[in-house]
Design an enzyme around this catalytic site. Structure first.
Site, mmCIF file in Angstrom:
data_model
loop_
_atom_site.group_PDB
_atom_site.id
_atom_site.type_symbol
_atom_site.label_atom_id
_atom_site.label_comp_id
_atom_site.label_asym_id
_atom_site.label_seq_id
_atom_site.Cartn_x
_atom_site.Cartn_y
_atom_site.Cartn_z
ATOM 1 N N ARG A 103 -25.541 -1.996 8.076
ATOM 2 C CA ARG A 103 -25.245 -3.431 8.094
ATOM 3 C C ARG A 103 -25.709 -4.086 9.396
ATOM 4 O O ARG A 103 -25.874 -5.295 9.479
ATOM 5 C CB ARG A 103 -23.725 -3.641 7.993
ATOM 6 C CG ARG A 103 -23.147 -3.389 6.628
ATOM 7 C CD ARG A 103 -23.205 -4.644 5.802
ATOM 8 N NE ARG A 103 -22.811 -4.399 4.428
ATOM 9 C CZ ARG A 103 -21.587 -4.554 3.955
ATOM 10 N NH1 ARG A 103 -20.609 -4.949 4.756
ATOM 11 N NH2 ARG A 103 -21.318 -4.319 2.700
ATOM 12 N N LYS A 148 0.861 -1.183 0.000
ATOM 13 C CA LYS A 148 0.000 0.000 0.000
ATOM 14 C C LYS A 148 0.904 1.242 0.000
ATOM 15 O O LYS A 148 1.872 1.294 0.759
ATOM 16 C CB LYS A 148 -0.859 -0.033 1.270
ATOM 17 C CG LYS A 148 -2.242 0.505 1.119
ATOM 18 C CD LYS A 148 -3.100 0.121 2.314
ATOM 19 C CE LYS A 148 -4.414 0.864 2.275
ATOM 20 N NZ LYS A 148 -5.379 0.393 3.243
ATOM 21 N N GLU A 191 -19.638 -5.229 10.931
ATOM 22 C CA GLU A 191 -20.583 -4.429 11.724
ATOM 23 C C GLU A 191 -21.659 -5.300 12.375
ATOM 24 O O GLU A 191 -22.062 -5.068 13.520
ATOM 25 C CB GLU A 191 -21.229 -3.354 10.844
ATOM 26 C CG GLU A 191 -20.287 -2.228 10.411
ATOM 27 C CD GLU A 191 -19.375 -2.581 9.257
ATOM 28 O OE1 GLU A 191 -19.535 -3.678 8.675
ATOM 29 O OE2 GLU A 191 -18.489 -1.767 8.922
#
Ligand code: TPP
Length: 637
Positions: A392, A280, A364
């Site tokens: 969610r 990344k 979640e």
């Protein structure tokens, strides 16, 4: 902009390049991203990590026939650049410009829209099965980050893939990071594969093969790279048990290896998973040094990565610091995040209470049920989850928390319009989905001091509660030394009045105040109320004003449908009042990305709109007139 990049108008142009040119193009794309995003802001780190991966995908596969899905799709910028959007790329995340995520309406190359994590494998399986039923031949490729594998939907899809299709490619883009460091057993498992000695040997030999053939003809290169790709096969028990043939892990920055791996996997007659290791932030030292910051950010200095320091603290910081202060007094308080420790501010809480802090991954639904479990054992869990991601968690909020009256507190950051991120991230539905649930108390503070008071209030309640607060900086009011609980269901009347009652929910209070001033200038007497509670509503206050005023006005940074204004209308209707209510909030449509002020103006979430709607209602009411013989008389309706 570099010369090669300028020649790429579609994936067909990319397919004409040799590996050396592709490598050059990769560097040009990195420079272009670093420069462009320094002005627009965006997901720099994730995109710098997938430059070679995206080039390889578009070299081997043919979109739009073949379908490439990116999980979350915050890492789809290179895909956008390669699929005819280079000339508009500088508009990314800007009003009227390209969206920061994949959007089916933006390009035929965007096979599937996303913004929330964990959907790529399920949607790809849906497309693969649709292809099989229709007798099609296209390839379907799901690209998902390592953090997407902390998500339940990804595993629910994996559980189905092998039973449903023989042809689907999953790319696991493993950079070891979620926004923060990836967490849990799956992160450890990926790490174990990567650090396995056997893999290290394979990796070294594959690298040697690819290095040795540098400078040879393309045909030799391809053959040798294919050998290398095949030699990378190293069984992963987890994926194999799910019926996915596992390949890798391979270096996600080695273009020949990636291209040959995809060519090889294209012919597979079983679902396959290619494990790709990427870095990344690759190519930009500040992003490598500060992974979290460069996951997604606003404008920065393209040389140093420096960003302007924020003036005021954010609501997230006030939330986290208040939670830490309250947790010091109450050892039952625990904090839960679903992969958002920095976004929610909980990374300020974690060092102070490492044992009372839980990052459950992008999960979640699990976070809510986990909180419910802890609450049954006497703890006071706080789920810090953005409004949009708590969608969610809807079923467990109903079924696990509220039905069992468990004292879980939901702190919903980014409630309201999110701005640049767009419709996937706007927090415009939480009032609608929460206020229909029995037992829950729902609050919205007008400023940061009241946020602290509401948190204190929540911990004194016997059951579930939720607080919604917006993205960004606080108002900047004076703070009390310690938070104080506020009476349940009591609104705060900031100014009394008799012609109109203006209710400004949460941070919409400045709009309410401004409307009051304008109406006073027109000669009307305006009450200004901070409702504080969406549920329970202050019925006493509503009843009082319903007997006096000619109209109510409600302001909310939320969908009008089912929102705060709707709650007021329902309450008034039940008490038999016919006083009209002007509701100012977001219309019944998905709101695009853009600057908050522009979008408010466009969609009528403004004081002007409120004034235009309420004045005709007030005009029906005669203003007070002085009648000589009888003193002051009014012709109130
Ligand atoms: C349901 C949901 N929860 C939280 C987020 C916030 N979020 C955006 S990207 C991200 C991390 C993604 O990590 P990974 O999939 O590994 O991709 P990377 O950015 O590392 O390439 C998170 C947690 C989200 N988009 N969706």
């Amino acid at each position: 902009m570099g010369t090669l990049l300028e020649t790429i108008h579609s994936p067909a142009d990319l397919k004409r390049l040799n590996f050396a040119q592709m490598a050059e193009l990769a560097e040009e794309i990195r420079d272009f991203l670093i420069q462009t995003l320094s002005k627009t802001g965006g997901h720099l780190g994730p995109n710098l990590g997938v430059v070679e991966l995206t080039l390889a995908l578009h070299t081997v596969f043919d979109t739009p026939q073949d379908k490439i899905l990116f999980d979350v799709s915050h890492q789809s910028y290179i895909h956008k650049i390669l699929t005819g959007r280079l000339d508009r790329f500088e508009t990314i995340r800007q009003p009227g410009g390209l969206n920061g995520f994949m959007l089916r309406t933006e390009s035929e190359h965007d096979a599937y829209g996303a913004g929330h994590a964990g959907t790529a494998l399920s949607a790809a399986l849906g497309m693969a099965v649709a292809r099989d039923l229709a007798g099609g031949s296209e390839h379907v490729i799901a690209v998902a980050g390592d953090a997407a594998f902390t998500n339940g939907i990804t595993f629910e899809a994996m559980n189905n893939i092998a039973a449903q299709t023989k042809r689907m490619i999953v790319v696991l883009n493993d950079n070891e990071w979620s926004i923060d460091r990836n967490v849990g057993a799956i992160a450890r498992y990926f790490h174990k594969i990567v650090t396995n000695e056997h893999y290290q040997n394979l990796h070294a030999s594959a690298k040697r093969i690819v290095e040795k053939i540098g400078g040879k003809t393309a045909v030799t290169l391809a053959r040798r790279a294919e050998e290398a790709a095949k030699s990378m096969l190293w069984p992963s028990i987890l994926f194999e048990e799910f019926g996915l043939e596992y390949f890798g892990p391979i270096d996600g920055h080695n273009l020949p290896l990636l291209v040959e791996s995809f060519k090889f996997l294209k012919s597979a007659n079983r679902p396959v998973l290619l494990h790709v290791l990427t870095q990344k932030g690759r190519g930009f030292q500040p992003a490598l040094d500060k992974q979290k910051k460069f996951h997604g950010l606003g404008p920065y200095d393209p040389e140093t990565g420096h960003t302007e320091p924020a003036g005021q603290p954010s609501y997230s910081e006030v939330f986290a610091n208040t939670l830490a202060a309250l947790a010091r007094e109450d050892e039952r308080i625990v904090a839960i995040t679903a992969a958002m420790p920095s976004g929610t501010g909980l990374d300020l809480f974690r060092p102070q209470f490492p044992k009372r802090y839980f990052d459950v991954g992008i999960a979640e639904e699990h976070a809510v049920v986990f909180a419910a479990g802890m609450a049954t054992r006497g703890f006071r869990p706080v789920c810090a989850i953005y409004s949009t991601f708590l969608q969610r968690g809807f079923d467990p909020i109903v079924h696990d928390v509220c039905l069992q009256k468990l004292p879980v507190l939901f702190c919903m950051d980014r409630a309201g319009l999110s701005g640049d991120d767009g419709p996937t991230h706007h927090g415009l539905f939480d009032i609608s989905y929460l206020r229909a649930i029995p037992e829950i108390v729902l609050m919205a503070p007008k400023d940061e001091d009241e946020l602290a008071d509401m948190m204190k209030t929540a911990f004194e309640l016997p059951g579930p509660s939720a607080i919604r607060y917006p993205r960004g900086a606080v108002v900047g009011v004076a703070r009390k030394a310690a938070a104080q609980a506020i009476p349940l269901g009591k609104a705060e009347v900031l100014q009394d009045g008799s012609d109109v009652a203006i209710l400004g929910l949460g941070t919409m209070m400045p709009l309410a105040r401004e409307l009051a001033v304008r109406l006073e200038n027109e000669g009307y007497s305006a009450a200004v109320v901070n409702p504080r509670f969406v549920k329970p509503l202050d019925l006493e206050m509503l009843e009082k004003y319903s007997k006096r005023v000619a109209a109510f006005v409600t302001f909310e940074d939320h969908a009008k449908m089912g929102g705060f204004g709707s709650a007021v209308i329902e309450a008034l209707q039940e008490m038999g009042s016919v006083v009209p209510v002007v509701r100012i909030g977001w219309p019944d449509q998905f709101i695009e990305h853009g600057k908050v002020d522009d979008l408010r103006a466009k969609h009528g979430v403004t004081v002007d709109e409120a004034q235009a709607q309420v004045l005709p209602l007030l005009a029906r009411r005669q203003r007070p007139v002085l009648v000589a013989s009888q003193g002051l008389e009014s012709g109130v309706l």
